[in-house]
Design an enzyme around this catalytic site. Structure first.
Site, mmCIF file in Angstrom:
data_model
loop_
_atom_site.group_PDB
_atom_site.id
_atom_site.type_symbol
_atom_site.label_atom_id
_atom_site.label_comp_id
_atom_site.label_asym_id
_atom_site.label_seq_id
_atom_site.Cartn_x
_atom_site.Cartn_y
_atom_site.Cartn_z
ATOM 1 C CG LEU A 1 11.383 -6.674 -5.768
ATOM 2 C CD1 LEU A 1 10.911 -6.481 -4.346
ATOM 3 C CD2 LEU A 1 12.828 -7.135 -5.776
ATOM 4 C CG PHE B 1 4.044 -0.990 -5.177
ATOM 5 C CD1 PHE B 1 5.073 -0.398 -5.899
ATOM 6 C CD2 PHE B 1 4.030 -0.831 -3.801
ATOM 7 C CE1 PHE B 1 6.059 0.342 -5.265
ATOM 8 C CE2 PHE B 1 5.011 -0.096 -3.156
ATOM 9 C CZ PHE B 1 6.039 0.499 -3.887
ATOM 10 C CE LYS B 2 7.666 -1.296 -2.085
ATOM 11 N NZ LYS B 2 8.281 -1.455 -0.795
ATOM 12 C CG ASP B 3 4.453 -9.181 -5.907
ATOM 13 O OD1 ASP B 3 5.472 -9.700 -5.436
ATOM 14 O OD2 ASP B 3 3.327 -9.316 -5.411
#
Length: 524
Positions: free
Chosen positions: A145, A140-142
Protein backbone atom coordinates in the site's frame (compact mmCIF):
# COMPACT_ATOMS: atom_id res chain seq x y z
CA UNK A 1 -3.28 -23.88 -20.52
CA UNK A 2 -0.37 -26.27 -20.08
CA UNK A 3 2.11 -27.02 -17.35
CA UNK A 4 5.55 -26.72 -18.92
CA UNK A 5 9.12 -26.92 -17.69
CA UNK A 6 10.38 -23.38 -18.13
CA UNK A 7 14.10 -22.69 -18.35
CA UNK A 8 15.73 -19.40 -17.53
CA UNK A 9 19.07 -18.36 -16.09
CA UNK A 10 18.28 -19.70 -12.63
CA UNK A 11 17.38 -23.22 -13.76
CA UNK A 12 14.08 -24.98 -14.13
CA UNK A 13 10.65 -24.52 -12.62
CA UNK A 14 7.18 -25.68 -13.47
CA UNK A 15 5.24 -22.63 -14.63
CA UNK A 16 1.57 -22.47 -15.47
CA UNK A 17 1.81 -20.59 -18.76
CA UNK A 18 -0.54 -20.03 -21.65
CA UNK A 19 0.77 -21.29 -25.01
CA UNK A 20 -0.33 -17.96 -26.45
CA UNK A 21 -1.43 -15.38 -23.84
CA UNK A 22 -5.08 -14.47 -24.14
CA UNK A 23 -5.63 -11.37 -26.24
CA UNK A 24 -2.18 -11.50 -27.82
CA UNK A 25 -0.65 -12.80 -31.00
CA UNK A 26 2.35 -15.14 -31.24
CA UNK A 27 5.59 -13.31 -30.64
CA UNK A 28 4.29 -10.84 -28.00
CA UNK A 29 4.65 -13.12 -24.98
CA UNK A 30 6.70 -10.62 -22.99
CA UNK A 31 3.72 -8.27 -22.64
CA UNK A 32 1.44 -9.19 -19.75
CA UNK A 33 -2.23 -8.33 -20.08
CA UNK A 34 -4.99 -8.97 -17.56
CA UNK A 35 -8.20 -10.98 -17.85
CA UNK A 36 -11.19 -11.28 -15.56
CA UNK A 37 -11.61 -14.53 -13.65
CA UNK A 38 -15.34 -14.53 -14.52
CA UNK A 39 -15.69 -13.77 -18.23
CA UNK A 40 -13.88 -14.00 -21.54
CA UNK A 41 -13.93 -10.29 -22.33
CA UNK A 42 -11.08 -8.31 -23.82
CA UNK A 43 -7.85 -8.22 -21.86
CA UNK A 44 -6.72 -4.94 -20.27
CA UNK A 45 -3.29 -3.49 -19.56
CA UNK A 46 -1.74 -3.47 -16.10
CA UNK A 47 -2.50 0.24 -15.61
CA UNK A 48 -6.15 -0.28 -16.62
CA UNK A 49 -6.48 -3.21 -14.22
CA UNK A 50 -4.97 -1.14 -11.38
CA UNK A 51 -7.39 1.71 -12.04
CA UNK A 52 -10.48 -0.49 -12.17
CA UNK A 53 -9.53 -2.67 -9.21
CA UNK A 54 -12.37 -5.07 -9.89
CA UNK A 55 -13.64 -6.23 -13.28
CA UNK A 56 -17.11 -5.06 -14.39
CA UNK A 57 -18.38 -8.65 -14.10
CA UNK A 58 -17.28 -8.88 -10.46
CA UNK A 59 -14.23 -10.97 -11.29
CA UNK A 60 -10.63 -10.31 -10.30
CA UNK A 61 -7.92 -9.41 -12.78
CA UNK A 62 -5.25 -12.05 -13.36
CA UNK A 63 -2.17 -11.98 -15.60
CA UNK A 64 -2.67 -13.90 -18.83
CA UNK A 65 0.62 -15.64 -18.14
CA UNK A 66 3.09 -15.72 -15.29
CA UNK A 67 6.39 -14.34 -16.52
CA UNK A 68 9.67 -16.07 -15.68
CA UNK A 69 12.34 -14.21 -13.74
CA UNK A 70 14.85 -12.83 -16.24
CA UNK A 71 17.67 -12.26 -13.76
CA UNK A 72 19.72 -15.05 -12.18
CA UNK A 73 19.48 -15.69 -8.46
CA UNK A 74 23.12 -14.64 -8.23
CA UNK A 75 22.29 -11.27 -9.80
CA UNK A 76 19.26 -10.82 -7.56
CA UNK A 77 21.28 -11.69 -4.46
CA UNK A 78 23.47 -8.64 -5.06
CA UNK A 79 20.51 -6.22 -5.17
CA UNK A 80 18.79 -4.18 -2.47
CA UNK A 81 15.02 -4.27 -1.92
CA UNK A 82 14.18 -1.51 -4.40
CA UNK A 83 16.25 -3.12 -7.12
CA UNK A 84 14.62 -6.52 -6.60
CA UNK A 85 11.19 -4.87 -6.58
CA UNK A 86 11.89 -3.30 -9.96
CA UNK A 87 13.10 -6.58 -11.48
CA UNK A 88 9.89 -8.35 -10.38
CA UNK A 89 7.33 -5.61 -11.05
CA UNK A 90 8.65 -4.74 -14.51
CA UNK A 91 7.65 -8.27 -15.62
CA UNK A 92 4.00 -7.73 -14.63
CA UNK A 93 3.47 -4.00 -15.17
CA UNK A 94 4.61 -4.05 -18.77
CA UNK A 95 2.90 -0.84 -19.86
CA UNK A 96 4.86 1.19 -17.29
CA UNK A 97 8.11 2.73 -18.48
CA UNK A 98 11.31 2.06 -16.55
CA UNK A 99 11.30 5.66 -15.34
CA UNK A 100 7.66 5.51 -14.20
CA UNK A 101 8.11 2.27 -12.29
CA UNK A 102 11.40 3.23 -10.65
CA UNK A 103 9.86 6.54 -9.60
CA UNK A 104 6.91 4.72 -7.95
CA UNK A 105 9.31 2.37 -6.15
CA UNK A 106 11.56 5.20 -4.93
CA UNK A 107 8.58 7.15 -3.56
CA UNK A 108 7.14 4.10 -1.81
CA UNK A 109 10.17 2.57 -0.13
CA UNK A 110 11.69 5.63 1.47
CA UNK A 111 12.27 7.01 4.97
CA UNK A 112 8.78 6.03 6.15
CA UNK A 113 10.27 2.57 6.67
CA UNK A 114 12.26 2.43 9.89
CA UNK A 115 14.90 0.05 8.52
CA UNK A 116 17.08 0.69 5.50
CA UNK A 117 16.67 -2.88 4.22
CA UNK A 118 12.84 -2.45 4.15
CA UNK A 119 12.14 -6.12 5.03
CA UNK A 120 14.68 -7.57 7.53
CA UNK A 121 15.09 -11.31 8.04
CA UNK A 122 15.47 -12.42 11.67
CA UNK A 123 16.60 -15.94 12.49
CA UNK A 124 14.91 -17.58 15.48
CA UNK A 125 15.15 -21.29 16.27
CA UNK A 126 16.37 -22.08 12.76
CA UNK A 127 13.49 -20.38 10.90
CA UNK A 128 13.75 -17.00 9.20
CA UNK A 129 11.09 -14.44 10.10
CA UNK A 130 10.62 -11.96 7.25
CA UNK A 131 9.64 -8.77 9.09
CA UNK A 132 7.18 -7.03 6.79
CA UNK A 133 6.04 -4.50 9.38
CA UNK A 134 8.61 -1.72 9.32
CA UNK A 135 6.46 0.72 7.34
CA UNK A 136 4.40 3.63 8.60
CA UNK A 137 1.52 1.52 9.97
CA UNK A 138 3.60 -1.44 11.30
CA UNK A 139 1.88 -4.15 9.27
CA UNK A 140 2.74 -6.01 6.06
CA UNK A 141 0.07 -4.11 4.12
CA UNK A 142 2.54 -1.19 4.01
CA UNK A 143 4.71 -3.19 1.64
CA UNK A 144 2.08 -2.97 -1.10
CA UNK A 145 0.00 0.00 0.00
CA UNK A 146 2.99 2.34 0.11
CA UNK A 147 3.35 1.94 -3.64
CA UNK A 148 -0.29 1.56 -4.72
CA UNK A 149 -1.16 5.31 -4.69
CA UNK A 150 1.83 6.02 -6.92
CA UNK A 151 0.93 3.18 -9.30
CA UNK A 152 -2.64 4.43 -9.39
CA UNK A 153 -1.85 8.08 -10.07
CA UNK A 154 0.64 7.03 -12.77
CA UNK A 155 -2.02 4.73 -14.25
CA UNK A 156 -4.54 7.59 -14.30
CA UNK A 157 -2.12 9.80 -16.22
CA UNK A 158 -1.31 6.99 -18.66
CA UNK A 159 -5.00 6.51 -19.43
CA UNK A 160 -5.95 10.21 -19.54
CA UNK A 161 -8.33 9.82 -16.60
CA UNK A 162 -9.79 13.15 -15.47
CA UNK A 163 -12.21 11.78 -12.85
CA UNK A 164 -11.41 11.90 -9.16
CA UNK A 165 -10.55 8.36 -8.05
CA UNK A 166 -12.53 7.14 -5.03
CA UNK A 167 -10.78 4.34 -3.17
CA UNK A 168 -13.35 2.12 -1.52
CA UNK A 169 -12.05 -0.60 0.77
CA UNK A 170 -13.09 -3.01 3.49
CA UNK A 171 -10.58 -3.90 6.18
CA UNK A 172 -10.16 -6.52 8.86
CA UNK A 173 -7.76 -4.16 10.59
CA UNK A 174 -4.51 -3.56 8.73
CA UNK A 175 -5.42 -2.68 5.13
CA UNK A 176 -7.52 0.25 6.31
CA UNK A 177 -4.80 2.21 8.08
CA UNK A 178 -2.17 1.37 5.47
CA UNK A 179 -4.48 2.54 2.67
CA UNK A 180 -5.43 5.68 4.58
CA UNK A 181 -1.79 6.53 5.18
CA UNK A 182 -0.99 5.94 1.52
CA UNK A 183 -3.81 7.98 0.01
CA UNK A 184 -4.27 10.76 2.61
CA UNK A 185 -3.65 14.08 0.93
CA UNK A 186 -2.99 12.52 -2.51
CA UNK A 187 -4.46 14.94 -5.03
CA UNK A 188 -7.17 13.53 -7.28
CA UNK A 189 -8.18 10.80 -4.83
CA UNK A 190 -10.58 10.19 -1.95
CA UNK A 191 -10.61 7.14 0.29
CA UNK A 192 -13.43 5.51 2.25
CA UNK A 193 -12.59 2.65 4.63
CA UNK A 194 -15.19 0.35 6.21
CA UNK A 195 -14.15 -1.77 9.19
CA UNK A 196 -16.09 -4.03 11.60
CA UNK A 197 -16.82 -2.03 14.73
CA UNK A 198 -15.66 -4.13 17.71
CA UNK A 199 -13.87 -6.48 15.29
CA UNK A 200 -10.35 -4.99 15.29
CA UNK A 201 -7.76 -4.43 18.01
CA UNK A 202 -7.85 -1.17 20.03
CA UNK A 203 -4.55 -0.08 18.47
CA UNK A 204 -5.82 -0.84 14.95
CA UNK A 205 -8.98 1.17 15.56
CA UNK A 206 -7.09 4.10 17.10
CA UNK A 207 -4.74 4.16 14.10
CA UNK A 208 -7.69 4.47 11.71
CA UNK A 209 -9.98 6.87 13.54
CA UNK A 210 -7.16 9.34 14.18
CA UNK A 211 -6.21 9.53 10.50
CA UNK A 212 -5.95 13.10 9.22
CA UNK A 213 -6.78 14.21 5.68
CA UNK A 214 -9.78 15.95 4.13
CA UNK A 215 -10.00 13.23 1.49
CA UNK A 216 -10.40 10.42 4.06
CA UNK A 217 -13.44 8.79 5.69
CA UNK A 218 -13.41 5.90 8.17
CA UNK A 219 -16.66 4.06 8.94
CA UNK A 220 -17.30 1.39 11.59
CA UNK A 221 -20.01 -1.00 10.39
CA UNK A 222 -22.31 -3.04 12.60
CA UNK A 223 -21.20 -6.44 11.33
CA UNK A 224 -18.08 -8.47 10.65
CA UNK A 225 -15.38 -8.17 8.00
CA UNK A 226 -17.18 -10.42 5.52
CA UNK A 227 -20.22 -8.13 5.80
CA UNK A 228 -18.01 -5.12 5.06
CA UNK A 229 -16.32 -6.84 2.13
CA UNK A 230 -19.61 -8.03 0.64
CA UNK A 231 -21.06 -4.52 1.01
CA UNK A 232 -18.09 -2.98 -0.80
CA UNK A 233 -18.38 -5.50 -3.65
CA UNK A 234 -22.10 -4.66 -3.98
CA UNK A 235 -21.30 -0.96 -4.27
CA UNK A 236 -18.65 -1.71 -6.91
CA UNK A 237 -21.13 -3.73 -8.99
CA UNK A 238 -23.95 -1.15 -8.82
CA UNK A 239 -24.20 0.08 -12.42
CA UNK A 240 -26.64 2.87 -11.56
CA UNK A 241 -24.31 4.27 -8.92
CA UNK A 242 -21.35 4.02 -11.32
CA UNK A 243 -23.30 6.09 -13.85
CA UNK A 244 -24.10 8.76 -11.24
CA UNK A 245 -20.46 8.79 -10.16
CA UNK A 246 -19.30 9.32 -13.73
CA UNK A 247 -21.71 12.24 -14.16
CA UNK A 248 -20.29 13.84 -11.00
CA UNK A 249 -16.66 13.27 -12.05
CA UNK A 250 -15.85 10.29 -9.80
CA UNK A 251 -14.87 6.67 -10.38
CA UNK A 252 -14.28 3.83 -7.93
CA UNK A 253 -11.13 1.81 -7.45
CA UNK A 254 -9.99 -0.53 -4.71
CA UNK A 255 -7.03 -0.67 -2.35
CA UNK A 256 -7.90 -4.18 -1.14
CA UNK A 257 -5.72 -7.11 -2.15
CA UNK A 258 -8.23 -7.76 -4.94
CA UNK A 259 -6.40 -4.95 -6.80
CA UNK A 260 -3.57 -6.36 -8.92
CA UNK A 261 -1.57 -3.29 -7.89
CA UNK A 262 -1.59 -4.74 -4.37
CA UNK A 263 -0.76 -8.30 -5.37
CA UNK A 264 2.24 -7.68 -7.63
CA UNK A 265 4.32 -5.76 -5.02
CA UNK A 266 3.77 -8.65 -2.60
CA UNK A 267 5.57 -11.05 -4.94
CA UNK A 268 8.71 -8.96 -4.52
CA UNK A 269 9.41 -9.72 -0.90
CA UNK A 270 9.55 -13.50 -1.44
CA UNK A 271 12.07 -13.04 -4.23
CA UNK A 272 14.00 -10.64 -1.99
CA UNK A 273 13.93 -13.06 0.97
CA UNK A 274 15.42 -15.85 -1.13
CA UNK A 275 18.05 -13.53 -2.63
CA UNK A 276 18.96 -12.16 0.81
CA UNK A 277 19.37 -15.61 2.36
CA UNK A 278 21.52 -16.65 -0.58
CA UNK A 279 23.64 -13.49 -0.23
CA UNK A 280 24.21 -14.31 3.45
CA UNK A 281 25.21 -17.89 2.67
CA UNK A 282 22.11 -19.33 4.35
CA UNK A 283 20.78 -20.79 1.07
CA UNK A 284 22.75 -22.35 -1.77
CA UNK A 285 21.80 -21.21 -5.27
CA UNK A 286 18.83 -23.29 -6.40
CA UNK A 287 18.20 -24.77 -2.91
CA UNK A 288 14.52 -25.12 -2.05
CA UNK A 289 12.97 -22.71 0.46
CA UNK A 290 9.60 -23.26 2.14
CA UNK A 291 7.29 -20.35 2.93
CA UNK A 292 4.77 -20.02 5.79
CA UNK A 293 2.09 -17.33 5.59
CA UNK A 294 -0.62 -16.45 8.15
CA UNK A 295 -3.56 -16.26 5.81
CA UNK A 296 -6.99 -14.64 5.76
CA UNK A 297 -7.76 -13.12 2.36
CA UNK A 298 -5.19 -15.35 0.59
CA UNK A 299 -3.39 -12.55 -1.29
CA UNK A 300 -0.08 -12.84 0.56
CA UNK A 301 0.34 -16.57 0.00
CA UNK A 302 -0.93 -16.26 -3.57
CA UNK A 303 1.95 -13.84 -4.18
CA UNK A 304 4.34 -16.57 -2.98
CA UNK A 305 2.66 -19.01 -5.38
CA UNK A 306 3.24 -16.56 -8.24
CA UNK A 307 6.90 -16.20 -7.18
CA UNK A 308 7.27 -19.99 -7.25
CA UNK A 309 5.78 -20.14 -10.73
CA UNK A 310 8.17 -17.42 -11.91
CA UNK A 311 11.00 -19.84 -11.17
CA UNK A 312 11.87 -19.02 -7.56
CA UNK A 313 12.87 -22.31 -5.84
CA UNK A 314 10.02 -22.44 -3.33
CA UNK A 315 9.00 -25.87 -2.05
CA UNK A 316 5.89 -25.94 0.15
CA UNK A 317 3.51 -23.02 0.53
CA UNK A 318 2.30 -23.45 4.11
CA UNK A 319 -1.06 -21.78 4.63
CA UNK A 320 -1.68 -20.98 8.30
CA UNK A 321 -5.21 -20.26 9.54
CA UNK A 322 -6.63 -19.28 12.92
CA UNK A 323 -9.86 -20.67 14.37
CA UNK A 324 -11.68 -19.37 11.27
CA UNK A 325 -10.15 -22.33 9.46
CA UNK A 326 -12.10 -22.22 6.20
CA UNK A 327 -8.87 -22.46 4.17
CA UNK A 328 -7.53 -25.39 6.21
CA UNK A 329 -10.77 -27.27 5.55
CA UNK A 330 -10.61 -26.36 1.85
CA UNK A 331 -7.08 -27.74 1.36
CA UNK A 332 -8.02 -30.86 3.30
CA UNK A 333 -11.33 -31.63 1.58
CA UNK A 334 -11.55 -29.65 -1.67
CA UNK A 335 -14.75 -28.02 -0.41
CA UNK A 336 -14.88 -24.33 0.42
CA UNK A 337 -17.69 -23.75 2.91
CA UNK A 338 -18.30 -20.42 4.64
CA UNK A 339 -21.42 -21.73 6.41
CA UNK A 340 -19.97 -21.76 9.91
CA UNK A 341 -19.71 -19.65 13.02
CA UNK A 342 -17.61 -16.52 12.55
CA UNK A 343 -14.96 -16.47 15.28
CA UNK A 344 -13.52 -13.26 16.74
CA UNK A 345 -9.90 -14.04 17.59
CA UNK A 346 -6.74 -12.33 18.79
CA UNK A 347 -5.53 -12.37 15.16
CA UNK A 348 -8.36 -10.23 13.72
CA UNK A 349 -6.79 -9.57 10.32
CA UNK A 350 -7.35 -13.27 9.63
CA UNK A 351 -10.94 -13.35 10.86
CA UNK A 352 -12.29 -13.96 7.36
CA UNK A 353 -14.62 -16.61 5.93
CA UNK A 354 -14.59 -15.40 2.30
CA UNK A 355 -10.98 -15.41 1.10
CA UNK A 356 -11.33 -13.21 -1.97
CA UNK A 357 -7.94 -13.88 -3.52
CA UNK A 358 -8.50 -17.63 -3.51
CA UNK A 359 -10.61 -16.96 -6.61
CA UNK A 360 -7.42 -16.24 -8.55
CA UNK A 361 -6.03 -19.66 -7.64
CA UNK A 362 -9.34 -21.38 -8.41
CA UNK A 363 -9.38 -19.78 -11.87
CA UNK A 364 -5.84 -21.03 -12.51
CA UNK A 365 -6.42 -24.64 -11.43
CA UNK A 366 -9.64 -24.62 -13.48
CA UNK A 367 -7.41 -24.22 -16.57
CA UNK A 368 -8.25 -20.49 -16.75
CA UNK A 369 -11.88 -21.42 -17.42
CA UNK A 370 -13.82 -18.24 -16.58
CA UNK A 371 -17.19 -19.99 -16.92
CA UNK A 372 -16.23 -22.74 -14.48
CA UNK A 373 -14.84 -20.21 -12.02
CA UNK A 374 -17.95 -18.01 -12.30
CA UNK A 375 -20.09 -21.06 -11.58
CA UNK A 376 -18.11 -21.84 -8.41
CA UNK A 377 -18.17 -18.23 -7.22
CA UNK A 378 -21.91 -18.12 -7.89
CA UNK A 379 -22.32 -21.18 -5.66
CA UNK A 380 -20.31 -19.44 -2.92
CA UNK A 381 -22.57 -16.39 -3.12
CA UNK A 382 -25.73 -18.48 -3.21
CA UNK A 383 -25.31 -21.64 -1.14
CA UNK A 384 -22.20 -20.39 0.65
CA UNK A 385 -20.03 -23.27 -0.56
CA UNK A 386 -18.48 -24.94 -3.58
CA UNK A 387 -16.50 -28.09 -4.30
CA UNK A 388 -13.62 -28.32 -6.75
CA UNK A 389 -13.00 -31.34 -8.99
CA UNK A 390 -10.45 -34.06 -8.28
CA UNK A 391 -8.28 -32.76 -11.14
CA UNK A 392 -8.32 -29.27 -9.63
CA UNK A 393 -7.52 -30.58 -6.15
CA UNK A 394 -4.52 -32.47 -7.56
CA UNK A 395 -3.03 -29.14 -8.59
CA UNK A 396 -2.94 -27.96 -4.97
CA UNK A 397 0.02 -30.16 -4.02
CA UNK A 398 2.22 -27.09 -3.61
CA UNK A 399 0.11 -26.10 -0.59
CA UNK A 400 -0.10 -27.41 2.94
CA UNK A 401 -2.87 -26.10 5.19
CA UNK A 402 -3.23 -26.19 8.96
CA UNK A 403 -4.50 -23.95 11.76
CA UNK A 404 -3.64 -22.79 15.25
CA UNK A 405 -6.27 -22.35 17.95
CA UNK A 406 -6.35 -19.34 20.26
CA UNK A 407 -4.64 -21.39 22.97
CA UNK A 408 -1.94 -22.61 20.58
CA UNK A 409 -1.33 -19.10 19.29
CA UNK A 410 -0.81 -17.71 22.80
CA UNK A 411 1.37 -20.67 23.75
CA UNK A 412 3.61 -20.09 20.70
CA UNK A 413 4.15 -16.43 21.63
CA UNK A 414 5.16 -17.47 25.15
CA UNK A 415 7.30 -20.41 23.98
CA UNK A 416 9.37 -18.46 21.47
CA UNK A 417 9.83 -15.52 23.84
CA UNK A 418 11.04 -17.77 26.65
CA UNK A 419 13.20 -19.75 24.23
CA UNK A 420 15.10 -16.90 22.56
CA UNK A 421 13.56 -13.54 23.55
CA UNK A 422 11.92 -12.96 20.15
CA UNK A 423 8.38 -11.59 20.42
CA UNK A 424 5.78 -12.40 17.77
CA UNK A 425 2.49 -10.71 17.08
CA UNK A 426 -0.61 -12.91 17.16
CA UNK A 427 -0.80 -13.44 13.37
CA UNK A 428 2.84 -14.43 13.03
CA UNK A 429 2.37 -16.72 16.04
CA UNK A 430 -0.38 -18.55 14.11
CA UNK A 431 2.12 -19.08 11.29
CA UNK A 432 4.90 -20.16 13.66
CA UNK A 433 2.61 -22.64 15.41
CA UNK A 434 1.47 -24.13 12.11
CA UNK A 435 5.12 -24.38 11.00
CA UNK A 436 5.90 -26.48 14.10
CA UNK A 437 2.99 -28.77 13.19
CA UNK A 438 4.19 -29.04 9.58
CA UNK A 439 7.72 -30.09 10.54
CA UNK A 440 6.43 -32.59 13.10
CA UNK A 441 4.00 -34.06 10.56
CA UNK A 442 6.31 -34.20 7.54
CA UNK A 443 9.88 -34.18 8.82
CA UNK A 444 10.65 -31.56 6.16
CA UNK A 445 13.53 -29.46 7.48
CA UNK A 446 14.04 -27.28 4.39
CA UNK A 447 15.09 -23.70 5.06
CA UNK A 448 11.90 -21.82 5.86
CA UNK A 449 10.80 -18.20 5.69
CA UNK A 450 7.85 -17.23 7.90
CA UNK A 451 6.03 -14.08 6.85
CA UNK A 452 5.93 -11.88 9.96
CA UNK A 453 2.96 -9.75 9.06
CA UNK A 454 2.59 -7.29 11.94
CA UNK A 455 4.52 -5.74 14.77
CA UNK A 456 3.68 -7.13 18.22
CA UNK A 457 3.03 -3.49 19.23
CA UNK A 458 -0.11 -3.58 17.10
CA UNK A 459 -1.66 -6.30 19.28
CA UNK A 460 0.02 -5.46 22.55
CA UNK A 461 -2.59 -6.72 25.00
CA UNK A 462 -2.98 -10.11 23.36
CA UNK A 463 0.79 -10.53 23.06
CA UNK A 464 1.52 -9.49 26.66
CA UNK A 465 -1.30 -11.62 28.07
CA UNK A 466 0.16 -14.60 26.22
CA UNK A 467 3.52 -14.04 27.90
CA UNK A 468 2.02 -13.50 31.38
CA UNK A 469 -1.60 -12.93 32.47
CA UNK A 470 -0.43 -10.40 35.07
CA UNK A 471 -0.10 -7.76 32.33
CA UNK A 472 -3.86 -7.62 31.74
CA UNK A 473 -4.23 -5.12 34.58
CA UNK A 474 -2.20 -2.51 32.66
CA UNK A 475 -3.57 0.16 30.32
CA UNK A 476 -2.99 -0.09 26.56
CA UNK A 477 -0.08 2.32 26.43
CA UNK A 478 1.46 1.04 29.66
CA UNK A 479 1.58 -2.31 27.91
CA UNK A 480 3.31 -0.70 24.94
CA UNK A 481 6.13 0.54 27.18
CA UNK A 482 6.38 -2.78 28.97
CA UNK A 483 6.59 -4.67 25.67
CA UNK A 484 9.37 -2.35 24.55
CA UNK A 485 11.38 -3.34 27.63
CA UNK A 486 10.65 -7.05 27.29
CA UNK A 487 11.49 -7.27 23.58
CA UNK A 488 14.31 -4.72 23.80
CA UNK A 489 12.76 -2.91 20.82
CA UNK A 490 12.05 0.80 20.51
CA UNK A 491 8.35 1.75 20.43
CA UNK A 492 7.50 2.33 16.74
CA UNK A 493 6.60 5.85 15.62
CA UNK A 494 3.21 4.57 14.48
CA UNK A 495 2.33 3.88 18.13
CA UNK A 496 3.93 7.02 19.55
CA UNK A 497 1.88 9.15 17.15
CA UNK A 498 -1.49 7.87 18.39
CA UNK A 499 -0.89 8.07 22.14
CA UNK A 500 -2.54 11.49 22.32
CA UNK A 501 -3.97 11.86 18.81
CA UNK A 502 -7.60 13.07 18.73
CA UNK A 503 -10.36 10.98 17.14
CA UNK A 504 -11.17 12.45 13.73
CA UNK A 505 -13.62 9.81 12.47
CA UNK A 506 -16.60 8.62 14.53
CA UNK A 507 -19.01 7.53 11.78
CA UNK A 508 -20.85 4.21 12.18
CA UNK A 509 -23.52 2.58 10.02
CA UNK A 510 -25.48 -0.61 9.43
CA UNK A 511 -24.39 -2.81 6.53
CA UNK A 512 -27.45 -1.83 4.43
CA UNK A 513 -26.53 1.85 4.81
CA UNK A 514 -23.01 1.61 3.40
CA UNK A 515 -23.97 2.99 0.00
CA UNK A 516 -25.82 5.91 1.60
CA UNK A 517 -22.66 6.71 3.59
CA UNK A 518 -20.60 6.73 0.39
CA UNK A 519 -23.11 9.01 -1.33
CA UNK A 520 -23.08 11.40 1.60
CA UNK A 521 -19.30 11.68 1.63
CA UNK A 522 -19.17 12.32 -2.12
CA UNK A 523 -22.19 14.64 -2.12
CA UNK A 524 -24.18 12.69 -4.73
Amino acid sequence: MCKIRCQNEIGYAYCYRMKVPLGQKEGKEMEVLYNSTRSKGAAVTASQAILKGLSDDGGLFVPNHIPALDKSLKELSEMDYKQVAYEVMKLYLTDFTEEELKNCIARAYDEKFDTEVIAPLVEAEGAYYLELFHGSTIAFKDMALSILPHLMITSARKNQIKNEIVILTATSGDTGKAALAGFAGVEGTRIIVFYPKNGVSPIQEKQMVTQKGDNTLVVGIHGNFDDAQTGVKKIFSDKELAKEMEEKGFQFSSANSINIGRLVPQICYYVYAYAKLMNEGKLAEGETMNVVVPTGNFGNILAAFYAKNMGLPIGKLICASNDNKVLYDFFRTGTYDRNREFMLTTSPSMDILISSNLERLIYRIADNDADKNAELMGALTGAGKYEITADMKAQLNDFYGNFASEEETAAEIKRLYESCGYVLDTHTAVASSVYQKYVKETGDNAKTVIASTASPFKFTRSVMNAIDAKYDAMGDFELVDELSKLANVKVPNAIEEIRTAPVVHDVQCDVDKMQDTVRGFLGI
